[in-house]
Design an enzyme around this catalytic site. Structure first.
Site, PDB file in Angstrom:
ATOM      1  N   THR A  98       1.093  -1.356   0.051  1.00 29.52           N
ATOM      2  CA  THR A  98      -0.135  -0.006  -0.139  1.00 29.52           C
ATOM      3  C   THR A  98       0.753   1.212  -0.070  1.00 29.52           C
ATOM      4  O   THR A  98       1.658   1.442   0.904  1.00 29.52           O
ATOM      5  CB  THR A  98      -0.833   0.063   1.210  1.00 29.52           C
ATOM      6  N   LYS A 172      -8.197   0.254  -1.994  1.00 30.79           N
ATOM      7  CA  LYS A 172      -7.828  -0.425  -0.877  1.00 30.79           C
ATOM      8  C   LYS A 172      -7.587   0.722   0.164  1.00 30.79           C
ATOM      9  O   LYS A 172      -7.883   0.525   1.238  1.00 30.79           O
ATOM     10  CB  LYS A 172      -6.255  -0.824  -1.297  1.00 30.79           C
TER      11      LYS A 172
END
Length: 416
Positions: A98, A172
């Site tokens: 991420t 996400k």
């Protein structure tokens, strides 16, 4: 071709190691790399790490990069011994870390310069990686997704292609907001019930039983249209209940001495949540008597009510708008709610249920009176107007409440 695609995994932590185990279980044993030479020792079916990311690129068609941060991603992909040093056209890099969107676009551009495909891939939940239990949240070109899909499906229970490069990462990140935001919500709710002498396990039991699939969590999205817009009528219907319930939570927190900053934030931002925070259209000038009368009619009975008389030109309709609403309802001596209660009393005396219904509906739409308050009004008026006339009032109020309730969005329980 699907069976011959070779997989690689770089970074054998919880997620990367789990991905490697799932791939091995699926029969697509991956080439792997990790800075820890013994990283694969406890990973069933996973071979020992190769010497560098470049070596993984030499023996792979699709490489999952499961590192921690942007700097590690840059090093693994474009470092001295990175993937791009040995990459051939046709290789696909799948970034599981991420990172910020600018980093995604930077790495995608680097890969494109070498003829290498790139997918940003958020994953959740990470603790299910070794059980083929994660969702792969993809951003990238459709063709690249299609080429990598057989490998992705060997370690993910579901693959969701969200759009072009960056779309997977954005989704996400948004998913993380829901996760951690709900954690804060649960923390405050648990503190409230604990302070009230209730075991938080009872709260969990209530939530699990009433909403076992968590539909309420995403109910707002379900009520929005394809463009993400919540219909104004829905927002107006929900707002009174939302602010009332959050006000009760705020009062409870204050009474129990519990800090509940999220409750206060959600309460003060209720209109923004329901997309009712746009600046309202300014009221017409009072010297434009007819326009102001139509405006006051909508203030009294709800948005759009005046549309039924806007084109009326007979004397009675004209005076209703220009005098009754513009010059009487529009005066500052009494609020709209005050005048509504007076008018409700008059409608009750003449025994006209359809008039009572119009007045009661305006009170509900504007959030001035609750259903229980309207029912209480019927009982009060019955003693002054007579029980027979109160039957008409009861009929009108009940019809208004039923119609208003029917227009409310369904609860999570009702959707089952």
């Amino acid at each position: 071709m699907n069976d011959t695609l070779r997989a690689g995994v770089i970074g054998l932590g919880m997620i990367g190691g789990g991905v490697a185990v799932s791939l091995a279980r699926s029969g697509r044993v991956p080439a792997v790399y990790d800075v820890r030479h013994d990283a694969a020792v406890d990973l069933a079916g996973v071979p020992g790490p190769l010497g560098s990311p470049a070596e993984v690129a030499e023996t792979s068609d699709v490489v999952m990069v499961a590192v921690v941060n942007a700097d590690q991603a840059r090093e693994v992909i474009d470092g001295e011994d990175g993937l791009l040093r040995a990459a051939r056209p046709g290789l696909t890099v799948v970034l599981l870390a991420t990172v910020a969107l600018p980093v995604v676009h930077e790495l995608a551009a680097l890969c494109a310069e070498h003829g290498v495909g790139f997918l940003d891939c958020g994953v959740t939940p990470g603790d299910k990686a070794a059980e083929n239990g994660m969702v792969a949240i993809l951003g990238g070109e459709r063709e690249t997704v299609a080429e990598a899909l057989p490998v992705l499906e060997d370690w993910a229970k579901k693959v969701v292609h969200c759009g072009l490069p960056g779309a997977g990462m954005a989704t996400k990140i948004a998913r993380n907001v829901v996760t951690y935001g709900s954690w804060r919500t649960v923390a405050e709710a648990a503190a409230l019930v604990r302070a009230a002498g209730v075991d938080p396990a009872r709260l969990a039991e209530v939530i699990d039983t009433a909403d076992p699939e968590g539909r309420t969590l995403l109910q707002l999205l379900g009520m929005q249209d394809a463009g993400g817009v919540l219909p104004e009528a829905v927002g107006r219907q929900i707002e009174p209940l939302m602010t009332k319930d959050l006000g009760a939570a705020s009062d409870l927190a204050a009474a129990l001495g519990v800090q509940a900053p999220l409750v206060e934030t959600v309460r003060t931002q209720a209109r923004r949540t329901l997309q009712l925070d746009a600046e309202p259209s300014p009221a017409p000038a009072k010297d434009d008597v007819h326009a102001y009368g139509l405006h006051m009619m909508d203030q009294a009975y709800g948005p759009g009510f005046s549309s039924a008389v806007q084109d009326g030109s007979d004397p009675f309709t004209t005076e209703t708008v220009d005098y009754l609403f513009a010059q009487v309802w529009g005066r500052e001596g009494l609020s709209v709610r005050d005048r509504r209660l007076l008018t409700l009393g008059v409608a009750a005396t003449v025994g006209r249920p359809e008039l009572v219904q119009i007045i009661a509906n305006g009170a509900l739409v504007n959030g001035e009176l609750s259903a229980d308050q309207l029912r209480e009004s019927v009982l009060h008026l019955a003693l002054y107007t007579g029980w027979c006339k109160a039957t008409a009032s009861h009929t009108g109020v009940t019809a208004a409440i039923d119609a208003h309730t029917a227009a409310q969005p369904p609860t999570a329980q009702e959707q089952k």
